[in-house]
Design a protein around this motif. Structure first.
Motif, PDB file in Angstrom:
ATOM      1  N   THR A 169      71.504  35.746  76.122  1.00  0.00           N
ATOM      2  CA  THR A 169      72.111  34.495  75.655  1.00  0.00           C
ATOM      3  C   THR A 169      71.896  33.398  76.682  1.00  0.00           C
ATOM      4  N   ALA A 170      72.151  33.714  77.949  1.00  0.00           N
ATOM      5  CA  ALA A 170      71.937  32.733  79.013  1.00  0.00           C
ATOM      6  C   ALA A 170      70.473  32.322  79.106  1.00  0.00           C
ATOM      7  N   ALA A 171      69.573  33.254  78.800  1.00  0.00           N
ATOM      8  CA  ALA A 171      68.139  32.989  78.897  1.00  0.00           C
ATOM      9  C   ALA A 171      67.644  31.995  77.847  1.00  0.00           C
ATOM     10  N   LEU A 172      68.457  31.686  76.843  1.00  0.00           N
ATOM     11  CA  LEU A 172      68.072  30.670  75.865  1.00  0.00           C
ATOM     12  C   LEU A 172      67.859  29.312  76.537  1.00  0.00           C
ATOM     13  N   ALA A 173      68.439  29.158  77.720  1.00  0.00           N
ATOM     14  CA  ALA A 173      68.249  27.910  78.468  1.00  0.00           C
ATOM     15  C   ALA A 173      66.782  27.668  78.797  1.00  0.00           C
ATOM     16  N   ARG A 174      65.990  28.729  78.879  1.00  0.00           N
ATOM     17  CA  ARG A 174      64.558  28.571  79.167  1.00  0.00           C
ATOM     18  C   ARG A 174      63.846  27.792  78.065  1.00  0.00           C
ATOM     19  N   ASP A 175      64.420  27.824  76.854  1.00  0.00           N
ATOM     20  CA  ASP A 175      63.833  27.093  75.729  1.00  0.00           C
ATOM     21  C   ASP A 175      64.477  25.728  75.542  1.00  0.00           C
ATOM     22  N   GLY A 176      65.259  25.302  76.538  1.00  0.00           N
ATOM     23  CA  GLY A 176      65.851  23.970  76.482  1.00  0.00           C
ATOM     24  C   GLY A 176      67.195  23.903  75.805  1.00  0.00           C
ATOM     25  N   VAL A 177      67.812  25.057  75.503  1.00  0.00           N
ATOM     26  CA  VAL A 177      69.158  25.078  74.923  1.00  0.00           C
ATOM     27  C   VAL A 177      70.178  24.930  76.051  1.00  0.00           C
ATOM     28  N   LEU A 178      71.177  24.086  75.848  1.00  0.00           N
ATOM     29  CA  LEU A 178      72.192  23.835  76.864  1.00  0.00           C
ATOM     30  C   LEU A 178      73.444  24.648  76.540  1.00  0.00           C
ATOM     31  N   GLU A 184      66.404  24.879  68.447  1.00  0.00           N
ATOM     32  CA  GLU A 184      65.383  23.984  68.963  1.00  0.00           C
ATOM     33  C   GLU A 184      65.834  23.330  70.271  1.00  0.00           C
ATOM     34  N   GLU A 185      64.895  22.718  70.943  1.00  0.00           N
ATOM     35  CA  GLU A 185      65.153  22.136  72.271  1.00  0.00           C
ATOM     36  C   GLU A 185      66.285  21.114  72.232  1.00  0.00           C
ATOM     37  N   GLY A 186      67.146  21.163  73.238  1.00  0.00           N
ATOM     38  CA  GLY A 186      68.214  20.182  73.360  1.00  0.00           C
ATOM     39  C   GLY A 186      69.487  20.515  72.616  1.00  0.00           C
ATOM     40  N   VAL A 187      69.500  21.622  71.861  1.00  0.00           N
ATOM     41  CA  VAL A 187      70.743  22.054  71.207  1.00  0.00           C
ATOM     42  C   VAL A 187      71.796  22.318  72.280  1.00  0.00           C
ATOM     43  N   VAL A 188      73.034  21.889  72.012  1.00  0.00           N
ATOM     44  CA  VAL A 188      74.145  22.112  72.934  1.00  0.00           C
ATOM     45  C   VAL A 188      75.142  23.072  72.288  1.00  0.00           C
ATOM     46  N   LEU A 189      75.385  24.199  72.956  1.00  0.00           N
ATOM     47  CA  LEU A 189      76.364  25.175  72.494  1.00  0.00           C
ATOM     48  C   LEU A 189      77.552  25.145  73.446  1.00  0.00           C
ATOM     49  N   TRP A 190      78.635  24.512  73.032  1.00  0.00           N
ATOM     50  CA  TRP A 190      79.832  24.465  73.847  1.00  0.00           C
ATOM     51  C   TRP A 190      80.552  25.806  73.777  1.00  0.00           C
ATOM     52  N   LEU A 242      69.034  31.254  60.071  1.00  0.00           N
ATOM     53  CA  LEU A 242      69.859  30.214  60.669  1.00  0.00           C
ATOM     54  C   LEU A 242      69.005  29.415  61.636  1.00  0.00           C
ATOM     55  N   VAL A 243      68.892  28.104  61.375  1.00  0.00           N
ATOM     56  CA  VAL A 243      68.072  27.206  62.186  1.00  0.00           C
ATOM     57  C   VAL A 243      68.908  25.999  62.583  1.00  0.00           C
ATOM     58  N   ILE A 244      68.885  25.662  63.873  1.00  0.00           N
ATOM     59  CA  ILE A 244      69.601  24.493  64.386  1.00  0.00           C
ATOM     60  C   ILE A 244      68.593  23.533  64.985  1.00  0.00           C
ATOM     61  N   GLY A 245      68.562  22.291  64.509  1.00  0.00           N
ATOM     62  CA  GLY A 245      67.585  21.314  64.948  1.00  0.00           C
ATOM     63  C   GLY A 245      67.860  20.733  66.318  1.00  0.00           C
ATOM     64  N   ASN A 246      66.864  20.050  66.849  1.00  0.00           N
ATOM     65  CA  ASN A 246      66.914  19.580  68.232  1.00  0.00           C
ATOM     66  C   ASN A 246      68.056  18.605  68.493  1.00  0.00           C
ATOM     67  N   HIS A 247      68.671  18.781  69.664  1.00  0.00           N
ATOM     68  CA  HIS A 247      69.728  17.912  70.179  1.00  0.00           C
ATOM     69  C   HIS A 247      70.990  17.887  69.309  1.00  0.00           C
ATOM     70  N   THR A 248      71.144  18.876  68.445  1.00  0.00           N
ATOM     71  CA  THR A 248      72.406  19.016  67.717  1.00  0.00           C
ATOM     72  C   THR A 248      73.461  19.606  68.643  1.00  0.00           C
ATOM     73  N   GLN A 249      74.691  19.146  68.490  1.00  0.00           N
ATOM     74  CA  GLN A 249      75.801  19.658  69.295  1.00  0.00           C
ATOM     75  C   GLN A 249      76.732  20.495  68.419  1.00  0.00           C
ATOM     76  N   LEU A 250      77.024  21.713  68.884  1.00  0.00           N
ATOM     77  CA  LEU A 250      77.991  22.578  68.219  1.00  0.00           C
ATOM     78  C   LEU A 250      79.201  22.685  69.136  1.00  0.00           C
ATOM     79  N   PHE A 251      80.327  22.155  68.678  1.00  0.00           N
ATOM     80  CA  PHE A 251      81.519  22.085  69.502  1.00  0.00           C
ATOM     81  C   PHE A 251      82.364  23.352  69.379  1.00  0.00           C
ATOM     82  N   ALA A 293      68.361  17.672  63.071  1.00  0.00           N
ATOM     83  CA  ALA A 293      68.403  17.181  64.448  1.00  0.00           C
ATOM     84  C   ALA A 293      69.579  16.235  64.667  1.00  0.00           C
ATOM     85  N   ARG A 294      70.120  16.270  65.881  1.00  0.00           N
ATOM     86  CA  ARG A 294      71.140  15.325  66.345  1.00  0.00           C
ATOM     87  C   ARG A 294      72.384  15.296  65.445  1.00  0.00           C
TER      88      ARG A 294
END
Length: 207
Positions: free
Chosen positions: A23-32, A48-54, A67-76, A92-93
């Protein structure tokens, strides 16, 4: 410590989720992911790159779902997306789950689409098939089933009647359709709500 981690990873894998390190390794693909230990992600989820998983997010795929999450989307925090034989695609976003989390559940044959720049907040849910268009919003603890919200600009656009469709309030919305620039506000059954232009709630100065 290592024993506790092994026990945690065993539980994760039995429930169909990635081990903590993967799970932590997802950061290598640009997931925050600020707190990977609090996040559960199934193998096969596409982020996708830039997704934020709080903290406190669950992304679950089972029974052949997607299940697909587009770039720079934030999941709170508190949000749960479950593709149990169905399909969930978030553009996205988008912003999902601020102010209380949000739940998306797609069973066998169900398709849930959330467009670019959409905003879902306040503890609501999407079940069965739904299409939440570009820039559309669900604001509040609303249970949506087979709803369609029209495409439009995001809530940041200065012209309210050009924004995506909006549901606001609380209650149940079944087979509800809201076109671009319109809104239904209700507290109970949205089938009894009145369809209004968004400028009714956000009039421009000088009108």
């Amino acid at each position: 410590m290592m024993e506790n981690q092994a026990s945690s990873d065993d539980a994760r894998q039995r429930l169909g989720f990635l081990p903590a390190a993967e799970t932590a390794a997802l950061a290598r693909d640009g997931v925050l992911i600020p707190d990977p230990g609090s996040v559960l992600v199934s193998p096969g989820v596409r982020l996708e790159e830039g997704v934020v998983l709080w903290p406190g997010i669950i992304l679950q795929v089972q029974d052949g779902g997607t299940l697909v999450i587009g770039n720079h989307t934030q999941l709170f925090s508190g949000s749960r997306l479950v593709a149990s034989g169905g399909s969930i695609k978030v553009g996205a976003r988008a912003e999902i789950g601020d102010e209380g989390g949000f739940t998306l559940k797609a069973g066998t044959g169900d398709v849930i689409e959330v467009g670019d720049g959409a905003r879902l907040l306040g503890g609501g849910s999407l079940t069965l098939s739904n299409r939440i268009g570009r820039g559309a919003q669900i604001l509040g603890p609303i249970r949506c089933q087979n709803c369609t919200l029209g495409d439009g600009a995001t809530y940041r656009d200065p012209e309210p009647d050009e924004r995506g469709g909006v549901l606001k309030g609380s209650g149940v919305a079944r087979q509800t359709e809201v076109p671009t620039g319109s809104v239904i506000q209700a507290f109970g059954l949205f089938s009894e709500g009145i369809l209004r232009r968004q400028s009714h709630f956000h009039p421009k100065s000088g009108r």
